[in-house]
Design an enzyme around this catalytic site. Structure first.
Site, PDB file in Angstrom:
ATOM      1  NE  ARG A 121       7.745   8.166  -5.204  1.00  0.00           N
ATOM      2  CZ  ARG A 121       7.703   7.050  -4.487  1.00  0.00           C
ATOM      3  NH1 ARG A 121       7.795   5.881  -5.080  1.00  0.00           N
ATOM      4  NH2 ARG A 121       7.570   7.103  -3.184  1.00  0.00           N
ATOM      5  CG  HIS A 151     -26.267   8.904 -24.025  1.00  0.00           C
ATOM      6  ND1 HIS A 151     -25.012   9.467 -24.170  1.00  0.00           N
ATOM      7  CD2 HIS A 151     -27.157   9.801 -24.512  1.00  0.00           C
ATOM      8  CE1 HIS A 151     -25.147  10.647 -24.737  1.00  0.00           C
ATOM      9  NE2 HIS A 151     -26.426  10.887 -24.957  1.00  0.00           N
ATOM     10  CE1 TYR A 208      -4.343   5.679  -2.638  1.00  0.00           C
ATOM     11  CE2 TYR A 208      -1.957   5.660  -2.789  1.00  0.00           C
ATOM     12  CZ  TYR A 208      -3.180   5.104  -3.092  1.00  0.00           C
ATOM     13  OH  TYR A 208      -3.247   3.973  -3.847  1.00  0.00           O
ATOM     14  CE  LYS A 231     -10.354   9.462   2.403  1.00  0.00           C
ATOM     15  NZ  LYS A 231      -9.168   8.670   2.130  1.00  0.00           N
ATOM     16  CE1 TYR A 258     -14.037  -2.412  11.999  1.00  0.00           C
ATOM     17  CE2 TYR A 258     -15.865  -0.869  11.804  1.00  0.00           C
ATOM     18  CZ  TYR A 258     -14.834  -1.590  11.228  1.00  0.00           C
ATOM     19  OH  TYR A 258     -14.605  -1.497   9.877  1.00  0.00           O
ATOM     20  CD  GLU A 306      -7.297  10.502   0.083  1.00  0.00           C
ATOM     21  OE1 GLU A 306      -7.053  10.359   1.293  1.00  0.00           O
ATOM     22  OE2 GLU A 306      -7.695   9.557  -0.639  1.00  0.00           O
ATOM     23  CB  CYS A 321     -10.779   5.055   4.755  1.00  0.00           C
ATOM     24  SG  CYS A 321      -9.342   3.996   4.783  1.00  0.00           S
ATOM     25  CD  GLU A 376     -22.407   7.842 -22.939  1.00  0.00           C
ATOM     26  OE1 GLU A 376     -22.909   7.116 -23.807  1.00  0.00           O
ATOM     27  OE2 GLU A 376     -22.890   8.953 -22.623  1.00  0.00           O
ATOM     28  CB  THR A 427      -5.320   3.520  10.291  1.00  0.00           C
ATOM     29  OG1 THR A 427      -4.223   3.287  11.168  1.00  0.00           O
ATOM     30  CG2 THR A 427      -5.030   4.732   9.424  1.00  0.00           C
ATOM     31  CB  CYS A 428      -9.673   2.038   7.793  1.00  0.00           C
ATOM     32  SG  CYS A 428     -11.103   2.253   6.735  1.00  0.00           S
ATOM     33  CB  SER A 447      -9.448  -2.846   8.235  1.00  0.00           C
ATOM     34  OG  SER A 447      -9.830  -1.500   8.302  1.00  0.00           O
TER      35      SER A 447
HETATM   36  P1  NDP Z   1       2.495   8.103   0.052  1.00  0.00           P
HETATM   37  O1  NDP Z   1       3.586   7.103   0.078  1.00  0.00           O
HETATM   38  O2  NDP Z   1       1.319   7.888  -0.816  1.00  0.00           O
HETATM   39  O3  NDP Z   1       3.095   9.536  -0.309  1.00  0.00           O
HETATM   40  C1  NDP Z   1       4.190  10.063   0.377  1.00  0.00           C
HETATM   41  C2  NDP Z   1       4.583  11.386  -0.248  1.00  0.00           C
HETATM   42  O4  NDP Z   1       5.593  11.977   0.540  1.00  0.00           O
HETATM   43  C3  NDP Z   1       5.143  11.265  -1.639  1.00  0.00           C
HETATM   44  O5  NDP Z   1       4.752  12.371  -2.392  1.00  0.00           O
HETATM   45  C4  NDP Z   1       6.657  11.275  -1.406  1.00  0.00           C
HETATM   46  O6  NDP Z   1       7.391  11.838  -2.458  1.00  0.00           O
HETATM   47  C5  NDP Z   1       6.757  12.191  -0.229  1.00  0.00           C
HETATM   48  N1  NDP Z   1       7.922  11.926   0.611  1.00  0.00           N
HETATM   49  C6  NDP Z   1       8.252  10.763   1.215  1.00  0.00           C
HETATM   50  N2  NDP Z   1       9.366  10.916   1.953  1.00  0.00           N
HETATM   51  C7  NDP Z   1       9.748  12.196   1.806  1.00  0.00           C
HETATM   52  C8  NDP Z   1      10.835  12.946   2.312  1.00  0.00           C
HETATM   53  N3  NDP Z   1      11.744  12.419   3.128  1.00  0.00           N
HETATM   54  N4  NDP Z   1      10.942  14.238   1.952  1.00  0.00           N
HETATM   55  C9  NDP Z   1      10.013  14.801   1.133  1.00  0.00           C
HETATM   56  N5  NDP Z   1       8.969  14.135   0.620  1.00  0.00           N
HETATM   57  C10 NDP Z   1       8.840  12.845   0.955  1.00  0.00           C
HETATM   58  O7  NDP Z   1       2.074   8.251   1.583  1.00  0.00           O
HETATM   59  P2  NDP Z   1       0.768   8.752   2.294  1.00  0.00           P
HETATM   60  O8  NDP Z   1       1.197   9.081   3.668  1.00  0.00           O
HETATM   61  O9  NDP Z   1       0.061   9.781   1.488  1.00  0.00           O
HETATM   62  O10 NDP Z   1      -0.146   7.479   2.341  1.00  0.00           O
HETATM   63  C11 NDP Z   1       0.364   6.271   2.911  1.00  0.00           C
HETATM   64  C12 NDP Z   1      -0.356   5.092   2.321  1.00  0.00           C
HETATM   65  O11 NDP Z   1      -1.650   5.013   2.907  1.00  0.00           O
HETATM   66  C13 NDP Z   1      -0.610   5.184   0.835  1.00  0.00           C
HETATM   67  O12 NDP Z   1       0.453   4.720   0.076  1.00  0.00           O
HETATM   68  C14 NDP Z   1      -1.814   4.323   0.677  1.00  0.00           C
HETATM   69  O13 NDP Z   1      -1.405   2.991   0.543  1.00  0.00           O
HETATM   70  C15 NDP Z   1      -2.562   4.522   1.972  1.00  0.00           C
HETATM   71  N6  NDP Z   1      -3.653   5.475   1.799  1.00  0.00           N
HETATM   72  C16 NDP Z   1      -4.692   5.160   0.973  1.00  0.00           C
HETATM   73  C17 NDP Z   1      -5.739   6.036   0.795  1.00  0.00           C
HETATM   74  C18 NDP Z   1      -6.838   5.673  -0.126  1.00  0.00           C
HETATM   75  O14 NDP Z   1      -6.961   4.519  -0.482  1.00  0.00           O
HETATM   76  N7  NDP Z   1      -7.623   6.620  -0.598  1.00  0.00           N
HETATM   77  C19 NDP Z   1      -5.787   7.311   1.480  1.00  0.00           C
HETATM   78  C20 NDP Z   1      -4.646   7.553   2.313  1.00  0.00           C
HETATM   79  C21 NDP Z   1      -3.640   6.672   2.464  1.00  0.00           C
HETATM   80  P3  NDP Z   1       7.858  11.003  -3.761  1.00  0.00           P
HETATM   81  O15 NDP Z   1       6.667  10.913  -4.611  1.00  0.00           O
HETATM   82  O16 NDP Z   1       8.918  11.839  -4.360  1.00  0.00           O
HETATM   83  O17 NDP Z   1       8.355   9.706  -3.244  1.00  0.00           O
END
Ligand code: NDP
Length: 458
Positions: free
Chosen positions: A204, A434, A177, A51, A99, A181, A48, A439, A42-43, A15
């Site tokens: 988180r 409404h 995320y 997905k 693209y 999803e 995105c 709302e 990726t997107c 992107s």
């Molecule tokens: P995230 O960072 O959102 O989530 C990672 C998850 O894995 C968390 O729950 C984290 O736990 C856990 N985790 C990380 N390391 C370990 C480990 N060593 N052992 C066990 N659990 C672990 O990553 P994603 O891969 O889901 O997404 C990456 C990024 O991509 C997102 O942050 C976002 O920016 C982007 N994205 C956006 C989307 C959208 O806009 N709809 C869709 C998909 C991706 P903990 O919470 O405890 O840290």
């Protein structure tokens, strides 16, 4: 004779890279774009877009069930996973063509291959060396799989989008995320879904009420969330797998998906050789102009690990092109960037969580949870959450949060309001439409009582 072959070489046609290259081309720059996988990045190819197509496809199951409450009889509805994957692939093929056309239409030269920096102005690709005045690194990120025994048995979101068959049982590791999803996609199509999270709640970084509400909704849909633990090992067992958790629990499954985060693609592309510095998280370190430690080398998108969202990368690309090729210096504003998680139900937010807002502001919180109108007749036990976090002193709305159908569509509009610095009084002065769920955002009158200075609890 020009000093360089090109004005700009972009490594990575995702992107951010595509937007920057197209715009630079339109402003008259001679641009080469190097991509070693599919155009769109990726997107469009692994994130995105596919997905969301799968989320839409999976959600029809609930629509069909809900329709019964409105008098419909729908017999023998079945889902064909392979047909959905084939339809999705066809659309991705079409988008890749779009693209490529956008890039060539802007006069860019496309080079299929892996670009590696040889020095600050030289890139090696397909055994040839090409040079440019400026180089843009837009190589994105890639899923990380923690080093546990049996990691080779796990798939990531890349493979989950291309499974030949839908697994009857899937264990998903992570609560971010991607995890929630994909959990929603597989569950809505009938799979048994186990989610393993090391924290007590999914998502988180999001508002605590949002996390609790979504977790409850996921559980109501029949997903099992194993909180406060991790995957210790995965073993192949016949056609399936045995997953042992750190808690000692053992899960039998057909598929294990790792969604524990992504890391920037910085390895083996000559960054160190060219003098480009990485930051402490392993991402390319850049300044507010997306400039790296090397004067003429820039980087943007997920490889810089700022806000890893497509629209952010696109905007970083636009700002870079305006600044470098249109004599219009522009910097990205990272405040109030709205985002959505396409879980089922979806989550969307703009601005600060209550927890983050409380670090710097005295806040008033407004919150409502209700059964959406469709479920008064469908009978589905699903509730929508909406929340506003308001600065007590200025009355400015600091954060809008929603878990529920259409949340991303609703929050996008509110993101404009927050960008304009809207106050709660202005929300209140806005007449609702409404009957809608939206709302509720302009009719929340009574703040949540604050029982202790430490925070508010339901
Ligand atoms: P995230 O960072 O959102 O989530 C990672 C998850 O894995 C968390 O729950 C984290 O736990 C856990 N985790 C990380 N390391 C370990 C480990 N060593 N052992 C066990 N659990 C672990 O990553 P994603 O891969 O889901 O997404 C990456 C990024 O991509 C997102 O942050 C976002 O920016 C982007 N994205 C956006 C989307 C959208 O806009 N709809 C869709 C998909 C991706 P903990 O919470 O405890 O840290």
């Amino acid at each position: 004779m020009p000093r360089f072959d090109y004005d700009l070489i972009t490594i990575g046609a995702g992107s951010g890279g595509v937007r920057a290259s197209r715009m630079a081309g339109k402003y008259g720059a001679k641009v080469a774009v190097i991509e070693n996988s599919r155009y769109g990045g990726t997107c469009v190819m692994r994130g995105c877009v596919p997905k969301k197509l799968l989320v839409i496809g999976a959600h029809f199951g609930e629509y069909l069930e809900d329709a019964r409450g409105f008098g419909w009889t729908i017999d023998a509805a079945r889902h064909d996973w392979a047909a959905l994957i084939a339809a999705k692939d066809k659309e991705l093929g079409r988008l890749e063509g779009v693209y490529k056309n956008l890039l060539t239409g802007a006069g860019n030269t496309l080079i299929d291959g892996r670009g590696v920096l040889a020095d600050a102005h030289t890139v090696e690709v397909n055994g040839k060396r090409i040079t440019a005045e400026r180089i843009l690194i837009a190589t994105g990120g890639w899923p990380v799989v923690p080093n546990v025994p049996g990691r080779e048995h796990m798939i990531t979101s890349n493979e989950a989008l291309d499974l030949k068959q839908r697994p009857q049982r899937i264990v998903i590791w992570g609560g971010g995320y991607i995890a929630v999803e994909f959990a929603g996609i597989f569950r809505a199509l009938g799979s048994q879904v186990d989610i393993v999270i090391r924290a007590d709640k999914v998502l988180r970084g999001f508002d605590d009420d949002v996390r609790a509400h979504l977790q409850n909704e996921l559980t109501k849909k029949g997903m099992t969330i194993h909180a406060g633990t991790s995957i210790a090992k995965v073993e192949k067992k016949g056609v399936g797998y045995t997953v042992t958790l750190a808690s000692g629990a053992v899960l039998e499954t057909d598929c294990v998906m790792c969604a524990t985060g992504r890391s920037p693609n910085t390895a083996n592309i000559g960054l160190v050789e060219a003098g480009v510095k990485l930051n402490e998280t392993g991402a390319v370190a850049v300044d507010e102009w997306s400039r790296t430690s090397v004067e003429n080398i820039f980087a943007l998108g997920d490889v810089t690990d700022r806000i890893n969202l497509t629209p952010v990368a696109i905007n970083e690309g636009r700002m870079f092109a305006e600044t470098q090729f249109n004599k219009t210096p522009m910097k990205m504003d990272y405040t109030n960037v709205a985002s959505a998680v396409f879980s089922q139900p979806p989550v969307s937010v703009v601005g600060l969580s209550e927890e983050d807002a409380r670090k710097h502001h005295d806040v008033t919180v407004f919150r409502t949870a209700f059964r959406p109108m469709i479920h008064t007749l469908s009978g589905r036990d699903q509730r929508t959450l909406m929340k506003l976090v308001v600065d007590k002193k200025t009355d400015k709305v600091l954060g809008c949060h929603m878990v529920g159908d259409d949340a991303p569509e609703i929050i996008q509009g509110l993101a404009v309001a927050l960008k304009c610095g809207a106050t709660k009084a202005q929300f209140d002065a806005t007449i609702g439409i409404h009957p809608t769920a939206a709302e509720e955002f302009v009719t929340m009158r009574d703040p949540v009582a604050v029982p202790t200075p430490g925070g508010e609890k339901r």
